[in-house]
Design a protein around this motif. Structure first.
Motif, mmCIF file in Angstrom:
data_model
loop_
_atom_site.group_PDB
_atom_site.id
_atom_site.type_symbol
_atom_site.label_atom_id
_atom_site.label_comp_id
_atom_site.label_asym_id
_atom_site.label_seq_id
_atom_site.Cartn_x
_atom_site.Cartn_y
_atom_site.Cartn_z
ATOM 1 N N ASP A 1 0.709 -1.330 -0.075
ATOM 2 C CA ASP A 1 0.123 0.070 -0.132
ATOM 3 C C ASP A 1 0.904 1.131 0.135
ATOM 4 O O ASP A 1 0.441 2.302 -0.638
ATOM 5 N N GLU A 2 2.003 1.279 0.840
ATOM 6 C CA GLU A 2 2.885 2.459 0.940
ATOM 7 C C GLU A 2 3.454 2.705 -0.509
ATOM 8 O O GLU A 2 3.629 3.952 -1.004
ATOM 9 N N LEU A 3 3.858 1.680 -1.079
ATOM 10 C CA LEU A 3 4.604 1.851 -2.396
ATOM 11 C C LEU A 3 3.462 2.309 -3.247
ATOM 12 O O LEU A 3 3.622 3.217 -4.237
ATOM 13 N N VAL A 4 2.203 1.748 -3.288
ATOM 14 C CA VAL A 4 1.371 2.233 -4.404
ATOM 15 C C VAL A 4 1.176 3.902 -4.180
ATOM 16 O O VAL A 4 0.990 4.422 -4.919
ATOM 17 N N LEU A 5 0.812 4.056 -2.764
ATOM 18 C CA LEU A 5 0.484 5.447 -2.611
ATOM 19 C C LEU A 5 1.860 6.451 -2.880
ATOM 20 O O LEU A 5 1.469 7.356 -3.407
ATOM 21 N N LYS A 6 2.869 6.007 -2.963
ATOM 22 C CA LYS A 6 4.136 6.929 -3.266
ATOM 23 C C LYS A 6 3.978 6.948 -4.890
ATOM 24 O O LYS A 6 4.462 8.421 -4.952
ATOM 25 N N TYR A 7 3.493 6.167 -5.553
ATOM 26 C CA TYR A 7 3.198 6.658 -7.172
ATOM 27 C C TYR A 7 1.491 7.106 -7.233
ATOM 28 O O TYR A 7 1.029 7.187 -8.427
ATOM 29 N N GLU A 8 0.995 7.679 -6.141
ATOM 30 C CA GLU A 8 -0.426 8.031 -6.176
ATOM 31 C C GLU A 8 -1.332 7.190 -6.615
ATOM 32 O O GLU A 8 -2.252 7.567 -7.415
ATOM 33 N N GLY A 9 -1.179 5.813 -6.545
ATOM 34 C CA GLY A 9 -2.387 4.921 -6.708
ATOM 35 C C GLY A 9 -3.118 4.887 -5.762
ATOM 36 O O GLY A 9 -3.256 5.277 -4.728
ATOM 37 N N ARG A 10 -4.165 3.839 -6.233
ATOM 38 C CA ARG A 10 -5.409 3.381 -5.289
ATOM 39 C C ARG A 10 -5.561 2.022 -5.193
ATOM 40 O O ARG A 10 -5.318 1.243 -6.444
ATOM 41 N N VAL A 11 -6.343 1.334 -4.409
ATOM 42 C CA VAL A 11 -6.578 -0.122 -4.242
ATOM 43 C C VAL A 11 -8.023 -0.132 -4.735
ATOM 44 O O VAL A 11 -8.979 0.761 -4.269
ATOM 45 N N TYR A 12 -8.592 -1.006 -5.331
ATOM 46 C CA TYR A 12 -9.921 -1.269 -5.733
ATOM 47 C C TYR A 12 -10.842 -1.918 -4.603
ATOM 48 O O TYR A 12 -10.437 -2.918 -4.231
ATOM 49 N N LEU A 13 -11.552 -1.278 -3.990
ATOM 50 C CA LEU A 13 -12.220 -1.597 -2.929
ATOM 51 C C LEU A 13 -13.371 -2.933 -3.057
ATOM 52 O O LEU A 13 -13.598 -3.546 -2.054
ATOM 53 N N THR A 14 -13.860 -3.082 -4.435
ATOM 54 C CA THR A 14 -14.796 -4.228 -4.296
ATOM 55 C C THR A 14 -13.943 -5.541 -4.243
ATOM 56 O O THR A 14 -14.440 -6.678 -4.038
ATOM 57 N N LYS A 15 -12.715 -5.398 -4.554
ATOM 58 C CA LYS A 15 -11.681 -6.746 -4.293
ATOM 59 C C LYS A 15 -10.991 -6.791 -3.080
ATOM 60 O O LYS A 15 -10.281 -7.523 -2.585
ATOM 61 N N ASP A 16 -11.087 -5.579 -2.070
ATOM 62 C CA ASP A 16 -10.267 -5.515 -0.874
ATOM 63 C C ASP A 16 -10.848 -5.900 0.181
ATOM 64 O O ASP A 16 -12.046 -6.319 0.324
ATOM 65 N N ALA A 17 -9.988 -6.506 1.409
ATOM 66 C CA ALA A 17 -10.647 -6.885 2.533
ATOM 67 C C ALA A 17 -9.622 -6.314 3.710
ATOM 68 O O ALA A 17 -9.962 -7.101 4.802
ATOM 69 N N ARG A 18 -8.721 -5.468 3.383
ATOM 70 C CA ARG A 18 -7.910 -5.262 4.580
ATOM 71 C C ARG A 18 -7.225 -3.850 4.777
ATOM 72 O O ARG A 18 -6.516 -3.385 5.527
ATOM 73 N N LEU A 19 -7.566 -3.235 3.780
ATOM 74 C CA LEU A 19 -7.121 -1.874 3.605
ATOM 75 C C LEU A 19 -7.462 -0.916 4.865
ATOM 76 O O LEU A 19 -8.563 -0.975 5.487
ATOM 77 N N GLY A 20 -6.519 -0.292 5.420
ATOM 78 C CA GLY A 20 -6.765 0.575 6.684
ATOM 79 C C GLY A 20 -7.654 1.938 6.325
ATOM 80 O O GLY A 20 -7.560 2.609 5.143
ATOM 81 N N PRO A 21 -8.239 2.590 7.464
ATOM 82 C CA PRO A 21 -9.019 3.713 7.343
ATOM 83 C C PRO A 21 -8.095 4.820 6.782
ATOM 84 O O PRO A 21 -8.455 5.798 6.042
ATOM 85 N N GLU A 22 -6.791 4.868 7.251
ATOM 86 C CA GLU A 22 -6.008 6.327 7.150
ATOM 87 C C GLU A 22 -5.379 6.077 5.546
ATOM 88 O O GLU A 22 -5.516 6.955 4.679
ATOM 89 N N THR A 23 -5.215 4.802 5.194
ATOM 90 C CA THR A 23 -4.734 4.581 3.802
ATOM 91 C C THR A 23 -5.564 4.732 2.786
ATOM 92 O O THR A 23 -5.416 5.455 1.735
ATOM 93 N N PHE A 24 -6.885 4.233 3.252
ATOM 94 C CA PHE A 24 -8.118 4.601 2.312
ATOM 95 C C PHE A 24 -8.471 5.987 1.957
ATOM 96 O O PHE A 24 -8.664 6.493 0.968
ATOM 97 N N ARG A 25 -8.324 6.850 3.178
ATOM 98 C CA ARG A 25 -8.363 8.250 3.038
ATOM 99 C C ARG A 25 -7.465 8.978 2.319
ATOM 100 O O ARG A 25 -7.762 10.031 1.282
ATOM 101 N N ASN A 26 -6.267 8.466 2.321
ATOM 102 C CA ASN A 26 -4.943 9.038 1.517
ATOM 103 C C ASN A 26 -5.205 8.599 0.149
ATOM 104 O O ASN A 26 -4.781 9.411 -1.011
ATOM 105 N N MET A 27 -5.636 7.394 -0.488
ATOM 106 C CA MET A 27 -5.813 6.980 -1.644
ATOM 107 C C MET A 27 -7.032 7.652 -2.307
ATOM 108 O O MET A 27 -6.995 7.952 -3.299
#
Length: 453
Positions: A393-419
């Motif tokens: 996640d930290e690496l993806v954020l470094k490149y201004e990316g984001r995770v697809y929520l419909t497939k996610d099961a573990r992203l944290g609240p703070e990381t979500f808000r940053n993405m």
């Protein structure tokens, strides 16, 4: 008295215990929705996006699957939202139409596809399914509304890609894509490295409506990112036929039921270890076609995994996590390369690693950005897996990316808000139609979406 059952997404993690109700009509769905609930279709979202919040029950749309109207000239289809993409294809392909956008499985409900704003192999050309929804009916805690790009536009844009939090999608009018045959003209190209794969995307994307690449995420050195690029266009009627415009030639061939294999039970967890996965990836790469074109049935091109029933059981009793991220341009190639280095170094790979080009989503909470999206099926092996994905996640954020929520099961609240900095505007609309959070999911709880931001 209703009995609770065990529910999960397709990744089989997490597993919860909850009640599930199956309304037989939209009227009955309205009556049930007076209580705390959450919409559920076929259970094909991978993580917890389709699981009801604690104390709520799942309101399953499976019986709300009726055809309401079809225009064979324009290709406009009006249906109840519990219908599966498979049933739509069974109906529309012989009529000369195809889904304008489709994910990698046809066994999802249409309502679930809209709630996830699904994208497919043609996103770089046509975008997500949002662009083909003419209007839809959404049953919210504040009432039932018809919404479209012109009517109740805020609800329309918050529901598409809104993961079910605005309400229960009950009816949809969808614009289908005309086709001439049920075949796809395919080209498969072997790539020896990720750099070569990027060149192949750039060279061929303009000529093919559909493009997707399988990657070997466990290869190392100069072989890192080697894979197979699969390109396709809907096949047209052969002009050499004597009467190309007769009904026999114009209409696509009837859909054939493919042969299916079934995984009978969950495999032992130790089977999918890094060594075996690396060997599988190497074998898949070596035995795939080095190049060549072919005309295939659409099922083979779009839905290869649908031929294997219960393929999710291959990942063992612990299940798996699908990690899908998007890295936007102009750093898409650089970001994907960094992710592959991380996966290879940490032996965090799988035999299903997919790379696609994306355009831009237009909904309130967009996932796709113009760039590359990388999707990985990763066996879940407890806390160590979660810690590695936190680092990814930290690496993806470094490149201004984001995770697809419909497939996610573990992203944290703070990381979500940053993405997803757009989430505040989206949640304002969600609260407008669902002010008490009566309609809520485990994902919403995990991300703390009902807390004041």
């Amino acid at each position: 008295m209703p009995i609770n059952k065990f529910l999960s997404g397709w990744g089989r993690y997490p597993v919860i215990e909850a009640r599930e109700e199956f309304p037989k009509s939209r009227r009955q769905a309205v009556e049930l929705s007076a209580l705390s609930h959450f919409p559920r279709g076929q259970g094909r979202s991978y993580g917890d996006a389709g699981l009801p919040a604690g104390g709520a029950f799942a309101l399953n749309s499976s019986y709300l699957d009726h055809y309401l109207f079809f225009d064979p000239v324009s290709g406009v289809l009006d249906v109840e939202a519990g219908i599966t993409l498979d049933r739509i294809l069974r109906f529309c392909v012989p009529q000369g139409f195809f889904l304008p956008v489709t994910p990698g499985t046809r066994f999802v409900s249409l309502g679930g596809a809209l709630a996830s704003n699904v994208h497919g192999k043609n996103h770089h050309r046509t975008g997500s399914i949002e662009h083909f929804v003419l209007d839809m009916e959404v049953q919210t805690p504040s009432g039932t509304f018809t919404c479209s790009p012109e009517q109740n536009r805020d609800l329309f844009r918050a529901t598409l890609g809104g993961y079910g939090l605005t309400g229960f999608i009950t009816r949809v009018r969808l614009k289908l894509r005309p086709i001439q045959t049920a075949k796809v003209e395919c080209l498969r190209l072997q790539s020896k490295s990720l750099e070569e794969m990027f060149r192949l995307f750039a060279k061929h994307d303009a000529d093919y409506e559909y493009s997707v690449a399988w990657l070997d995420t466990l290869a190392r050195g100069r072989k890192l990112g080697r894979g197979i690029l699969m390109l396709g266009n809907h096949a047209e009627v052969d002009p050499r036929q004597k009467s190309p415009l007769t009904d026999k030639n114009r209409n696509p061939q009837p859909r054939r039921e493919p042969s299916k294999f079934a995984v009978p039970f969950a495999m032992p967890d130790f089977i999918l270890n890094p060594t075996l996965l690396a060997q599988f990836n190497r074998a898949f790469y070596l035995f795939s076609k080095k190049g060549g074109s072919a005309r295939e049935d659409y099922e083979s091109f779009f839905y290869p995994l649908d031929r294997i029933q219960n393929w999710n059981l291959l990942y063992g009793k612990s299940g798996f996590l699908q990690y899908q991220c998007v890295i936007p341009d102009p750093r898409g190639e650089e970001g994907v390369l960094a992710c592959l280095h991380f996966l290879s170094e940490n032996r965090l790979g799988a035999f299903l690693s997919i790379l696609k080009r994306c355009g831009d989503d237009k909904v309130m909470l967009p996932f796709c950005k113009r760039g590359y999206t990388l999707a990985l099926d990763i066996p879940f092996r407890g806390g160590d897996t979660l810690k590695l994905l936190d680092r990814l996640d930290e690496l993806v954020l470094k490149y201004e990316g984001r995770v697809y929520l419909t497939k996610d099961a573990r992203l944290g609240p703070e990381t979500f808000r940053n993405m997803y900095p757009e989430y505040k505007g989206w949640m304002e609309t969600v609260r407008r139609y669902n002010p008490e959070g009566k309609n809520s999911s485990r994902m919403a709880e995990r991300l703390g979406l009902w807390k004041e931001s």
